[in-house]
Structure formats: C-alpha cells, structure tokens
Design a protein around this motif. Structure first.
Motif, PDB file in Angstrom:
ATOM      1  N   SER A  25       0.826  -1.208   0.000  1.00  0.00           N
ATOM      2  CA  SER A  25       0.000   0.000   0.000  1.00  0.00           C
ATOM      3  C   SER A  25       0.860   1.258   0.000  1.00  0.00           C
ATOM      4  O   SER A  25       0.559   2.221  -0.693  1.00  0.00           O
ATOM      5  N   THR A  29       0.594   3.741  -3.225  1.00  0.00           N
ATOM      6  CA  THR A  29      -0.043   5.054  -3.044  1.00  0.00           C
ATOM      7  C   THR A  29       0.912   6.150  -2.591  1.00  0.00           C
ATOM      8  O   THR A  29       0.534   7.316  -2.591  1.00  0.00           O
ATOM      9  N   LYS A  31       1.672   6.961   0.280  1.00  0.00           N
ATOM     10  CA  LYS A  31       1.247   7.564   1.546  1.00  0.00           C
ATOM     11  C   LYS A  31       0.687   6.460   2.440  1.00  0.00           C
ATOM     12  O   LYS A  31       0.360   5.373   1.986  1.00  0.00           O
ATOM     13  N   ASP A  33      -2.277   5.360   4.978  1.00  0.00           N
ATOM     14  CA  ASP A  33      -3.657   5.668   5.340  1.00  0.00           C
ATOM     15  C   ASP A  33      -3.850   5.558   6.846  1.00  0.00           C
ATOM     16  O   ASP A  33      -3.227   4.733   7.511  1.00  0.00           O
ATOM     17  N   GLU A  35      -6.556   4.507   8.373  1.00  0.00           N
ATOM     18  CA  GLU A  35      -7.225   3.252   8.707  1.00  0.00           C
ATOM     19  C   GLU A  35      -6.225   2.106   8.842  1.00  0.00           C
ATOM     20  O   GLU A  35      -6.341   1.262   9.721  1.00  0.00           O
TER      21      GLU A  35
END
Length: 138
Positions: A25, A29, A31, A33, A35
């Motif tokens: 991830s 991305t 970055k 997250d 969550e």
C-alpha cells in the motif's frame, strides 16, 4: 509448546499478510492511510498481549494431568460446530469449563469423552493451553 502453537498458525500468517499489504500500500499510493495505521496498532497490541500471555504461561504454567474433557456439538443455523471443553481446577478447588480456542478439523479420531493434559497459569486460570496430543479416551 511454541508461540505459534499457543497463538495459532492462522494468527501469525495473518500478521505476515498484514505487513506485506501495508508495504504494498505504501509503495503503490506513496502515503500511509489512517485506517491502516489503526488496524496495525490494534493488531500489534493483540500480538504483544498474546506474547505476554505465552511468556507468563511458559514461566509459571503448571501441567494438570488427566483433566476430563467433553466434545460438544452445537448447531447454529445450518452449520455444526464441534468444540472441545476441558474442566480445569484452580488453587481453591473451583472447576472451570474452558474451551479449545483453535479449530480442530479431525474430531472423528477423538473420543467424545476422556482425559487430556492442560497447562494452566496458577495465578490466572484464563491463561491455559490444552495439549491435544495427550488425549486419552474413557
């Protein structure tokens, strides 16, 4: 008894998959997250709690030999669940019904009633491990 055996192989595998998903991830991305961070923190706290329980059981655990057990079958909707319940005793002589918390797939080879050895923490009866390898039928 190893940590993987006490906690469960699926717990350790899920933790490894979670780490791999987090790395992918971040690489995709660029970055992190919020969550994912919350899930990671909760899972790491659970892993630390399980590790603490394993260490205390390894240090202070007492083997209770020939503890009686019963395999109970419960029906929930269309699914049948088999659960192994053992009856352990604490220092005061009180008997507690505890269950084997991991999935046992081969219940046909286990007798419905019998005896099993259980490792129990004398200070906390909720910290236990049922040694399935020591099952003896009645």
């Amino acid at each position: 008894m190893t940590f993987k055996k006490k906690v469960g192989k699926s717990f350790v595998i899920f933790f490894i998959i979670l780490i791999i998903m987090n790395i992918l991830s971040v690489l995709i991305t660029k970055k992190i997250d919020l969550e994912i961070i919350v899930v990671d923190i909760l899972y790491i706290l659970t892993l630390i709690w399980q590790l603490f329980r394993y260490i205390t059981l390894k240090k202070r655990g007492v083997i209770q030999k020939q503890v009686r057990y019963v395999i109970e079958r419960t029906n929930k909707r269309r699914t049948h669940y088999n659960t192994l319940y053992a009856y352990i005793k604490d220092n005061k002589g009180m008997e507690y019904k505890v269950h084997h918390n991991r999935l046992i797939t081969d219940f046909e080879n286990l007798p419905k009633k019998g005896f099993v050895d259980v490792i129990v923490d004398p200070n906390n009866y909720k910290n236990y491990f049922i040694l399935i390898e020591t099952v003896k039928g009645k």
